[in-house]
Design a protein around this motif. Structure first.
Motif, PDB file in Angstrom:
ATOM      1  N   ILE A  87       0.844  -1.200   0.000  1.00 53.91           N
ATOM      2  CA  ILE A  87       0.000   0.000   0.000  1.00 53.91           C
ATOM      3  C   ILE A  87       0.882   1.253   0.000  1.00 53.91           C
ATOM      4  O   ILE A  87       1.803   1.367   0.804  1.00 53.91           O
ATOM      5  CB  ILE A  87      -0.906   0.039   1.265  1.00 53.91           C
ATOM      6  CG1 ILE A  87      -1.811  -1.196   1.317  1.00 53.91           C
ATOM      7  CG2 ILE A  87      -1.738   1.321   1.307  1.00 53.91           C
ATOM      8  CD1 ILE A  87      -2.618  -1.327   2.611  1.00 53.91           C
TER       9      ILE A  87
ATOM     10  N   THR B  81       4.796  -0.226  -3.330  1.00 50.83           N
ATOM     11  CA  THR B  81       4.262  -0.927  -4.510  1.00 50.83           C
ATOM     12  C   THR B  81       5.288  -1.113  -5.628  1.00 50.83           C
ATOM     13  O   THR B  81       5.152  -2.016  -6.444  1.00 50.83           O
ATOM     14  CB  THR B  81       3.046  -0.164  -5.094  1.00 50.83           C
ATOM     15  OG1 THR B  81       3.444   1.186  -5.344  1.00 50.83           O
ATOM     16  CG2 THR B  81       1.865  -0.177  -4.152  1.00 50.83           C
TER      17      THR B  81
ATOM     18  N   PHE C 174      -2.382  -1.292  -3.566  1.00 47.01           N
ATOM     19  CA  PHE C 174      -3.393  -0.245  -3.424  1.00 47.01           C
ATOM     20  C   PHE C 174      -2.724   1.112  -3.272  1.00 47.01           C
ATOM     21  O   PHE C 174      -1.665   1.228  -2.636  1.00 47.01           O
ATOM     22  CB  PHE C 174      -4.260  -0.499  -2.182  1.00 47.01           C
ATOM     23  CG  PHE C 174      -5.059  -1.768  -2.253  1.00 47.01           C
ATOM     24  CD1 PHE C 174      -6.222  -1.835  -3.020  1.00 47.01           C
ATOM     25  CD2 PHE C 174      -4.645  -2.909  -1.568  1.00 47.01           C
ATOM     26  CE1 PHE C 174      -6.959  -3.014  -3.086  1.00 47.01           C
ATOM     27  CE2 PHE C 174      -5.376  -4.093  -1.633  1.00 47.01           C
ATOM     28  CZ  PHE C 174      -6.535  -4.151  -2.397  1.00 47.01           C
ATOM     29  N   TYR C 175      -3.375   2.114  -3.857  1.00 42.46           N
ATOM     30  CA  TYR C 175      -2.960   3.489  -3.630  1.00 42.46           C
ATOM     31  C   TYR C 175      -4.126   4.158  -2.914  1.00 42.46           C
ATOM     32  O   TYR C 175      -5.212   4.323  -3.496  1.00 42.46           O
ATOM     33  CB  TYR C 175      -2.656   4.195  -4.957  1.00 42.46           C
ATOM     34  CG  TYR C 175      -2.186   5.618  -4.761  1.00 42.46           C
ATOM     35  CD1 TYR C 175      -0.852   5.894  -4.472  1.00 42.46           C
ATOM     36  CD2 TYR C 175      -3.081   6.682  -4.831  1.00 42.46           C
ATOM     37  CE1 TYR C 175      -0.418   7.190  -4.261  1.00 42.46           C
ATOM     38  CE2 TYR C 175      -2.654   7.988  -4.623  1.00 42.46           C
ATOM     39  CZ  TYR C 175      -1.325   8.233  -4.343  1.00 42.46           C
ATOM     40  OH  TYR C 175      -0.893   9.525  -4.136  1.00 42.46           O
ATOM     41  N   ILE C 176      -3.920   4.471  -1.646  1.00 40.85           N
ATOM     42  CA  ILE C 176      -5.012   5.012  -0.826  1.00 40.85           C
ATOM     43  C   ILE C 176      -4.826   6.510  -0.645  1.00 40.85           C
ATOM     44  O   ILE C 176      -3.741   6.972  -0.260  1.00 40.85           O
ATOM     45  CB  ILE C 176      -5.043   4.278   0.539  1.00 40.85           C
ATOM     46  CG1 ILE C 176      -5.375   2.801   0.286  1.00 40.85           C
ATOM     47  CG2 ILE C 176      -6.065   4.920   1.483  1.00 40.85           C
ATOM     48  CD1 ILE C 176      -5.336   1.921   1.490  1.00 40.85           C
TER      49      ILE C 176
ATOM     50  N   LYS D 221       1.348   6.843  -7.747  1.00 42.95           N
ATOM     51  CA  LYS D 221       0.425   5.721  -7.925  1.00 42.95           C
ATOM     52  C   LYS D 221       0.915   4.942  -9.124  1.00 42.95           C
ATOM     53  O   LYS D 221       0.956   5.469 -10.231  1.00 42.95           O
ATOM     54  CB  LYS D 221      -1.006   6.204  -8.147  1.00 42.95           C
ATOM     55  CG  LYS D 221      -1.982   5.045  -8.251  1.00 42.95           C
ATOM     56  CD  LYS D 221      -3.259   5.432  -8.949  1.00 42.95           C
ATOM     57  CE  LYS D 221      -4.020   4.206  -9.408  1.00 42.95           C
ATOM     58  NZ  LYS D 221      -3.311   3.397 -10.421  1.00 42.95           N
TER      59      LYS D 221
ATOM     60  N   SER E 125      -1.563  -0.353  -9.411  1.00 41.02           N
ATOM     61  CA  SER E 125      -2.173  -0.196  -8.078  1.00 41.02           C
ATOM     62  C   SER E 125      -3.628   0.218  -8.234  1.00 41.02           C
ATOM     63  O   SER E 125      -3.958   1.022  -9.109  1.00 41.02           O
ATOM     64  CB  SER E 125      -1.468   0.905  -7.284  1.00 41.02           C
ATOM     65  OG  SER E 125      -0.146   0.559  -7.020  1.00 41.02           O
ATOM     66  N   LEU E 126      -4.468  -0.279  -7.336  1.00 37.15           N
ATOM     67  CA  LEU E 126      -5.878   0.111  -7.369  1.00 37.15           C
ATOM     68  C   LEU E 126      -6.085   1.343  -6.500  1.00 37.15           C
ATOM     69  O   LEU E 126      -5.610   1.382  -5.361  1.00 37.15           O
ATOM     70  CB  LEU E 126      -6.743  -1.035  -6.837  1.00 37.15           C
ATOM     71  CG  LEU E 126      -6.806  -2.241  -7.771  1.00 37.15           C
ATOM     72  CD1 LEU E 126      -7.191  -3.489  -6.998  1.00 37.15           C
ATOM     73  CD2 LEU E 126      -7.797  -1.969  -8.886  1.00 37.15           C
TER      74      LEU E 126
ATOM     75  N   ILE F 269      -7.944   3.815  -4.115  1.00 37.64           N
ATOM     76  CA  ILE F 269      -9.044   3.848  -3.140  1.00 37.64           C
ATOM     77  C   ILE F 269      -9.072   5.256  -2.567  1.00 37.64           C
ATOM     78  O   ILE F 269      -8.115   5.676  -1.899  1.00 37.64           O
ATOM     79  CB  ILE F 269      -8.826   2.831  -1.974  1.00 37.64           C
ATOM     80  CG1 ILE F 269      -8.524   1.411  -2.474  1.00 37.64           C
ATOM     81  CG2 ILE F 269      -9.991   2.849  -0.978  1.00 37.64           C
ATOM     82  CD1 ILE F 269      -9.708   0.596  -2.923  1.00 37.64           C
TER      83      ILE F 269
ATOM     84  N   ILE G 176     -11.963  -3.028  -0.025  1.00 34.87           N
ATOM     85  CA  ILE G 176     -10.696  -3.747  -0.228  1.00 34.87           C
ATOM     86  C   ILE G 176     -10.899  -5.256  -0.057  1.00 34.87           C
ATOM     87  O   ILE G 176     -10.380  -6.064  -0.826  1.00 34.87           O
ATOM     88  CB  ILE G 176      -9.616  -3.197   0.728  1.00 34.87           C
ATOM     89  CG1 ILE G 176      -9.279  -1.770   0.297  1.00 34.87           C
ATOM     90  CG2 ILE G 176      -8.378  -4.074   0.734  1.00 34.87           C
ATOM     91  CD1 ILE G 176      -8.153  -1.108   1.032  1.00 34.87           C
TER      92      ILE G 176
END
Ligand code: C5P
Length: 218
Positions: free
Chosen positions: A12, A126, A137-139, A187, A191-192, A194, A208
């Motif tokens: 993350i 990541t 994930f990129y939060i 990002k 990466s997904l 969020i 998630i």
């Protein structure tokens, strides 16, 4: 380096106070993963610099990192805004990143046996630490929401700080973390994203969880 087989790895990345830590902890608990907040390692080193400015050199840091235990990272002194700002300064130093790098990789690929895998959060996880992670994930969240969350967190810890001061320091940290030459926050394509601005903790976690379950249950 020893690499355990069949380790589930979650990477993350996020800017400061986007809620990544809270989410990563919830995910780690749910899937029995070893959780490492990598920012805490930079904070640990930053705190060494604040506490021992005269002793602060490569050898000194290395000796401390060698003895570093996960429980040392839960020291409340590491949570202050001053330490966060200092962390974003020392994290630009190549030799320091190199030292921290191997510590993180070891935990990512060889978590303690009782865990099914690992979950790390930070700025370069990541693409630098776990490029082959099972989930990336990129939060993020908008800056005012992030500042407000961090402000409430610091107030809860009885730290003397105003919302405006927190906002200013998060802006400064963002500028440094996104624009630095070495391991900048970004990002990655795989990466997904969020965005937690309008989601509560439970909603973020479920989002998630759905992504992870969809892939791991097939
Ligand atoms: O995540 P946290 O806000 O505690 O991180 C403190 C600082 O440490 C960040 O602003 C960033 O400059 C640095 N950091 C980093 N790489 C990481 C984690 C944190 O450069 N993987």
């Amino acid at each position: 380096m020893i690499k355990r087989k069949n380790v589930l790895k979650i990477a993350i990345d996020s800017p400061a106070a986007a809620g990544a830590g809270t989410l990563a902890k919830a995910i780690s608990k749910h899937y029995n993963l070893f959780y490492l907040d990598t920012g805490k390692i930079y904070r640990f080193i930053a705190y060494l610099r604040i506490k021992h400015p005269k002793k602060f050199n490569y050898k000194f840091i290395k000796s401390k990192i060698k003895l570093l235990k996960i429980k040392d990272l839960s020291d409340n002194n590491l949570l202050s805004d001053e330490v966060g700002t200092e962390a974003s300064i020392i994290s630009k130093i190549k030799s320091i990143r190199k030292m921290v790098h191997s510590f993180q990789i070891n935990f990512a690929y060889n978590p303690p046996k009782k865990y099914k895998g690992s979950c790390l959060d930070g700025r370069d996880i990541t693409y630098n630490i776990i490029p082959d992670a099972d989930f990336k994930f990129y939060i993020t969240a908008n800056i005012k929401t992030r500042a407000l969350r961090r402000f409430k967190e610091l107030k809860g810890l009885k730290k003397k700080i105003t919302y405006q001061e927190v906002l200013k320091s998060i802006k400064k940290r963002d500028k440094s973390d996104f624009n630095r030459k070495i391991s900048p926050l970004k990002k990655t394509k795989d990466s997904l994203l969020i965005n937690t601005t309008n989601l509560n903790k439970r909603a973020c976690f479920l989002k998630i969880k759905k992504i992870i379950d969809r892939k791991t249950n097939n």
